[in-house]
Design an enzyme around this catalytic site. Structure first.
Site, PDB file in Angstrom:
ATOM      1  N   TYR A  54      -1.906  -0.201  11.176  1.00 18.24           N
ATOM      2  CA  TYR A  54      -2.078  -0.870   9.872  1.00 18.24           C
ATOM      3  C   TYR A  54      -0.887  -0.588   8.969  1.00 18.24           C
ATOM      4  O   TYR A  54      -0.247  -1.510   8.447  1.00 18.24           O
ATOM      5  CB  TYR A  54      -3.384  -0.416   9.197  1.00 18.24           C
ATOM      6  CG  TYR A  54      -3.426  -0.743   7.714  1.00 18.24           C
ATOM      7  CD1 TYR A  54      -3.564  -2.059   7.268  1.00 18.24           C
ATOM      8  CD2 TYR A  54      -3.295   0.262   6.741  1.00 18.24           C
ATOM      9  CE1 TYR A  54      -3.575  -2.368   5.911  1.00 18.24           C
ATOM     10  CE2 TYR A  54      -3.300  -0.035   5.389  1.00 18.24           C
ATOM     11  CZ  TYR A  54      -3.452  -1.350   4.975  1.00 18.24           C
ATOM     12  OH  TYR A  54      -3.451  -1.647   3.631  1.00 18.24           O
ATOM     13  N   LYS A  67       2.062  -3.093   7.406  1.00 20.46           N
ATOM     14  CA  LYS A  67       2.315  -3.264   5.967  1.00 20.46           C
ATOM     15  C   LYS A  67       3.758  -2.874   5.634  1.00 20.46           C
ATOM     16  O   LYS A  67       4.405  -3.497   4.796  1.00 20.46           O
ATOM     17  CB  LYS A  67       1.330  -2.429   5.138  1.00 20.46           C
ATOM     18  CG  LYS A  67      -0.123  -2.862   5.226  1.00 20.46           C
ATOM     19  CD  LYS A  67      -0.400  -4.233   4.636  1.00 20.46           C
ATOM     20  CE  LYS A  67      -0.341  -4.263   3.129  1.00 20.46           C
ATOM     21  NZ  LYS A  67      -0.710  -5.608   2.587  1.00 20.46           N
ATOM     22  N   THR A 115       0.824  -1.212   0.000  1.00 21.81           N
ATOM     23  CA  THR A 115       0.000   0.000   0.000  1.00 21.81           C
ATOM     24  C   THR A 115       0.859   1.264   0.000  1.00 21.81           C
ATOM     25  O   THR A 115       1.982   1.256   0.528  1.00 21.81           O
ATOM     26  CB  THR A 115      -0.910   0.018   1.253  1.00 21.81           C
ATOM     27  OG1 THR A 115      -1.530   1.305   1.358  1.00 21.81           O
ATOM     28  CG2 THR A 115      -0.136  -0.255   2.535  1.00 21.81           C
ATOM     29  N   ASP A 116       0.301   2.335  -0.552  1.00 23.78           N
ATOM     30  CA  ASP A 116       1.027   3.618  -0.546  1.00 23.78           C
ATOM     31  C   ASP A 116       1.126   4.208   0.872  1.00 23.78           C
ATOM     32  O   ASP A 116       1.873   5.152   1.101  1.00 23.78           O
ATOM     33  CB  ASP A 116       0.364   4.629  -1.501  1.00 23.78           C
ATOM     34  CG  ASP A 116      -1.076   4.984  -1.141  1.00 23.78           C
ATOM     35  OD1 ASP A 116      -1.620   4.395  -0.176  1.00 23.78           O
ATOM     36  OD2 ASP A 116      -1.654   5.847  -1.820  1.00 23.78           O
ATOM     37  N   GLU A 117       0.341   3.633   1.807  1.00 21.07           N
ATOM     38  CA  GLU A 117       0.381   4.177   3.174  1.00 21.07           C
ATOM     39  C   GLU A 117       1.750   4.002   3.829  1.00 21.07           C
ATOM     40  O   GLU A 117       2.041   4.623   4.850  1.00 21.07           O
ATOM     41  CB  GLU A 117      -0.698   3.523   4.053  1.00 21.07           C
ATOM     42  CG  GLU A 117      -2.087   3.787   3.531  1.00 21.07           C
ATOM     43  CD  GLU A 117      -3.171   3.675   4.575  1.00 21.07           C
ATOM     44  OE1 GLU A 117      -2.867   3.592   5.768  1.00 21.07           O
ATOM     45  OE2 GLU A 117      -4.350   3.694   4.174  1.00 21.07           O
TER      46      GLU A 117
END
Ligand code: NAD
Ligand code: DAU
Length: 339
Positions: free
Chosen positions: A153, A157, A125-127
């Site tokens: 979260y 990741k 994810t880009d997060e």
């Protein structure tokens, strides 16, 4: 070609299975999913009788389960979608995020090493890039940026991505990672912004917008994400990270207003509620690498994608009504009650 797809009873994984079975007639797909609250067998109904498809209920973090499936089938490629995926839930209860998202990744990669799988792909994810300021529209996430995290979260990741790169360097595991921006489309669980707003607006319920609604997300139609992963697993270079996104930034308030307009519902339903803790301000992907190296470009514009999505939720009310009538109602009351 034999592929293992984990977490495909959820939103993106299921769309990926539909895409792959449609595109590659001779591929066999095994799905491994533990069916958490976010996994739904109803979602996989369109492919359940396809003889190229097999479903196994099981936990990616359970070594015995994972190794026994790898023993039964000789997978060429493993694609890991299985995850706890909702930021708000990770703020309430981080433990399960660490277990599934980090340890699950480790177990899958150990099995890939043991059984000589030719490609392990991590759906990231880009997060993991943290966030960008709202007043610098010139800045974008690139693959060479350092990893950071705002929520449990995204920390889980980010940890998984680090582990994937470590397995590549230390053991030579043939890996790729994709880091995608916010997806929307059919079969997304109605705890996420777009389906939550559609479902609640249809019932004329108040629409919770966190903080001022000025936070920005970069939206991508789910099928464009699936096509990008298909390209990466076949043509992407081992040990590389690919960002996926389509320069489609919108504030949350803009997104909510577009949905209301399509549904012909009043903006008075919008209710500003307390902000998410640690709320990331802006996500924005630079997709130059995947475009230049693999020729990927998004094909669905937001105006078309949001209409397709709203129409899908209107035509598939039973799918999401079943979800929001049960345990989910308690979740909603718990998460939004005191805001
Ligand atoms: P989702 O929550 O809709 O689905 C997750 C699936 O994983 C569910 O079917 C669930 O049952 C399964 N699962 C959870 N724990 C498991 C375990 N221990 N063992 C086996 N299966 C398990 O998630 P999603 O939105 O489809 O996201 C899929 C992946 O894509 C995740 O890795 C997420 O981090 C990543 N991602 C999502 C987005 C997005 O916008 N939704 C964007 C970028 C990346
Ligand atoms: O960027 C990729 C990520 O996108 C994925 O890795 C995550 O799995 C996925 O859930 C998504 O994370 P977000 O936190 O961006 O998505 P969410 O739909 O939860 O929220 C989108 C924005 O809308 C965010 O700024 C918070 C806001 N929001 C969300 C909800 C659920 C609201 O204002 N009200 C809400 O009720």
């Amino acid at each position: 070609m034999k592929i293992l797809v984990t977490g495909a009873a959820g939103f993106i994984g299921s769309n990926f299975v539909f895409y792959m079975l449609d595109k590659h007639e001779d591929y066999k797909i095994t799905v491994l999913d533990s069916l958490t609250y976010a996994g739904n067998m109803e979602t996989l109904k369109p492919v359940i009788t396809d003889n190229r498809f097999r479903f196994v209920r099981g936990d990616v973090a359970k070594r015995d389960t994972v190794f026994s499936i790898f023993k039964e089938e000789e997978f060429d490629i493993v694609i890991n979608f299985a995850a706890e995926s909702h930021v708000d839930r990770s703020i309430e209860d981080p433990g399960v995020f660490l277990r599934t998202n980090i340890l699950g990744t480790q177990v899958l990669m150990d099995a890939c090493r043991e059984f000589g799988v030719k490609r392990y792909h991590q759906v990231g994810t880009d997060e993991v890039y943290g966030d960008l300021p709202l007043d610098r529209p010139d800045l974008f996430f690139t693959e060479d940026m350092s990893i950071t995290a705002s929520s449990p979260y995204s920390a889980s990741k980010a940890s998984a991505d680090l582990l994937v790169m470590a397995y590549h360097r230390t053991y030579g595991l043939p890996v790729t990672i994709s880091r995608c921006s916010n997806n929307y489309g059919p079969y997304q669980f109605p705890e996420k912004l777009i389906p939550l707003i559609i479902a609640r607006a249809l019932e004329d319920k108040e629409l919770p917008v966190y903080g001022t609604g000025e936070n920005v997300r970069d939206w991508l139609y789910v099928e464009d994400h699936c096509r990008a992963i298909d390209m990466i697993i076949h043509e992407g270079k081992e040990g590389e990270v690919y960002n996926i996104g389509g320069h489609n930034e919108k504030t949350n308030l803009e997104v909510v207003k577009v949905i209301l307009k399509h549904l012909n519902k009043p903006e008075s339903l919008i209710t500003f509620v307390g902000d998410r803790k640690g709320h990331d301000l802006r996500y924005a992907i630079d997709p130059e690498k995947i475009h230049k190296e693999l020729g990927w470009l998004p094909t669905t514009k937001f105006d078309d994608g949001i209409k397709l999505t709203i129409d899908w939720y209107l035509e598939n009310k039973k799918w999401w009504e079943n979800i929001i009538s049960g345990e989910y109602q308690q979740y909603y009351d718990h998460m939004y009650g005191g805001r």
